[in-house]
Design an enzyme around this catalytic site. Structure first.
Site, PDB file in Angstrom:
ATOM      1  N   VAL A  89       4.742 -15.839   2.003  1.00 11.86           N
ATOM      2  CA  VAL A  89       5.641 -14.492   1.224  1.00 11.86           C
ATOM      3  C   VAL A  89       4.928 -15.076  -0.051  1.00 11.86           C
ATOM      4  CG1 VAL A  89       7.984 -13.808   1.072  1.00 11.86           C
ATOM      5  CG2 VAL A  89       7.061 -15.257   3.237  1.00 11.86           C
ATOM      6  N   SER A 101       5.236  -8.559   2.796  1.00  8.72           N
ATOM      7  CA  SER A 101       6.390  -7.288   3.530  1.00  8.72           C
ATOM      8  C   SER A 101       5.897  -5.833   4.281  1.00  8.72           C
ATOM      9  CB  SER A 101       7.153  -6.791   2.145  1.00  8.72           C
ATOM     10  OG  SER A 101       6.461  -5.925   0.792  1.00  8.72           O
ATOM     11  N   ASP A 143      -1.414  -2.046   1.742  1.00  5.97           N
ATOM     12  CA  ASP A 143      -0.352  -2.638   2.708  1.00  5.97           C
ATOM     13  C   ASP A 143      -0.071  -2.111   4.304  1.00  5.97           C
ATOM     14  OD1 ASP A 143      -0.833  -4.106   1.025  1.00  5.97           O
ATOM     15  OD2 ASP A 143       1.076  -4.902   0.572  1.00  5.97           O
TER      16      ASP A 143
END
Lengths: 325, 325
Positions: free
Chosen positions: B107, B114, B157
């Site tokens: 993370v 995310s 992402d």
């Protein structure tokens, strides 16, 4: 009774390797000097002793006799004989001579030690033989002596050893003095890892051949670093010089000429407060330099020492080759 | 009885930071995935638990109740609520849900954790509510959720998390899939040093403003690295990719975004046999990647571990978001 002359070593501040492709480089004379002490002999021998290298021997009737050291000694002392011959030729005088070399310049570290030795010898020999040589003549004699050691030298080392100061060098325009009133305080860190300049230059050539479109913009960036550095030197801006040193070093990494030992000294110098640090010369070992405010020099030298390198606190010098006594 | 969906993390192979100035970047989906398990509840609560972050709580009537963790929890769980709301809106159905997040993605390390969580949640929630969503719709929902976390995300992402595979990203043209049949074996090394992407991007902007003529050629070199890398990927040439990674890393050093912790992992990965290594993402900490022949991956992972980093052996994956059960 003899004559002592000295000449300074150099560091490349910006632009090593990139000069091979026509880009400019900035080179600095530093206050580490080679000293040549010359005395007349009663015979015709040219006797040479290098206290730093721990070698000695003499030339007589063009034969070399080794006294101390191994068979490499002849190769290392020959440039000095070349200088003596050249001056005898110019003056029309021959004499037996004792030449003693002492030096505060680390040897074979890319700091121009051999050129400094040759220039100092030339001036001392000329003086003792009563020959008036211009600096241009000393430069040319030093350059000829360097050809024995380096094949086709760029002329940077002889120019620095002879004239001192700061120069801008470029392949097609040669050596150009650079006005640099500011002090440029630096620490040299010698990795004492030996490397071959020839191989490193070949390696870069290979990389450029493989990736021309990647390497060429890096060379252009290098040129701009030199141009910006000239401005910073004019403004006495040591902080910007430090920043530029860091960028220049990264570009040298990009073309693959840094090494673990160099990175280690550079990292430690930066942590000890250097404004910037980079490899100097061929890379792959050899020396790095750190630029810093004067009050940080000692701390950086200590950090380099602790990291296993040999540090030399150095300053730019405007004194080229000169008679010491 | 629930639904589990998963989505992959990403690494930037080439071109981070330079993308900010319009240059292309290559991004890879990797076989580290985030998992979302969704179950229907009898009430109207949306209960979310992230086992990795050790936080949980629920949303009811747009209020958040914390169960485990600190006040940061709401901020971290909100994107998941956003995803649920969006799908409820599309489907016209609302239901109480238990959402449980598990993840093999480090993370806050620049690996797109995310977005992977958001995409996996979107697919699982849609499935349990009986809504047919196209991948484009999942991409858009993920992008919207990312806006809560990142302000103005690039879309890289969400694209990787949704579609998987390899993409070429450029500011003005956006995301373009890249054919990449070869395996790209790599080791990710997490320095676990936190950094601010925002600050690092600002720092580079500052450097470019100070030294435009020096930085601009570096950006052009970066573009050429990406173009050459596309060719190498097409040819299945992992050695050239390694070389390019080393050059790219040096250029990232030139713009000042590496750090001691990154250099340390990179040095050790190279010594352990990596064909190339570079920082990935924002730099200043975060992660590095090492490219290597498959039989060297374990040795490199060990070297990274010994150097104090957290290693993850990873492979490119073509599997985007998907239902697991």
């Amino acid at each position: 009774m003899g004559v002592v002359a000295s000449a300074p070593a150099k560091v490349i501040l910006f632009g090593e390797h990139f000069v091979v492709y026509g880009e400019p480089a900035i080179v600095l004379a530093i206050d580490k000097r080679a000293y040549a002490k010359v005395e007349l002999r009663n015979d015709k021998r040219v006797h040479v002793r290098s206290t730093n290298l721990g070698i000695s021997g003499y030339f007589e009737d063009n034969l070399f006799r080794l006294e101390t050291g191994n068979e490499q000694a002849k190769y290392k002392l020959e440039p000095i004989k070349k200088v003596v011959d050249k001056i005898s030729e110019i003056s029309g005088k021959t004499a037996g001579l004792d030449v003693e070399i002492r030096s505060t310049v680390p040897v074979a570290a890319g700091l121009g030690s051999s050129a400094a030795v040759a220039a100092a010898t030339a001036m001392a020999v000329a003086k003792i033989l009563g020959v008036e040589l211009s600096k241009e003549e000393i430069f040319r004699i030093t350059y000829e002596a360097e050809r024995i050691v380096h094949g086709t030298p760029s002329g940077v080392d002889p120019a620095i050893a002879t004239f001192g100061g700061t120069i801008l060098f470029q392949m097609d325009t040669g050596v150009k003095p650079l006005e640099a009133k500011m002090d440029i305080p630096l620490v040299i860190g010698d990795t004492r890892v030996s490397r071959s300049t020839r191989n490193l230059v070949a390696q870069v050539r290979e990389k450029r051949k493989r990736f021309p479109s990647i390497v060429d913009p890096i060379l252009r960036s290098g040129r701009q670093i030199v141009l910006r550095a000239i401005e910073a030197i004019r403004q006495g801006d040591i902080r910007t010089l430090g920043e530029l040193a860091n960028i220049n070093h990264a570009l040298l990494c990009a073309i693959g000429v840094s090494s673990e030992s160099l990175e280690w000294l550079i990292t430690n110098a930066r942590k000890a407060g250097a404004l910037g640090a980079k490899l100097t010369g061929a890379g792959g070992g050899g020396c790095m330099i750190a630029l810093a405010e004067p009050d940080r020099l000692e701390a950086i030298a200590e950090a380099i020492q602790r990291a296993g390198g040999t540090p030399y606190v150095a300053r730019k010098t405007d004194h080229g080759v000169r008679i010491e006594s």
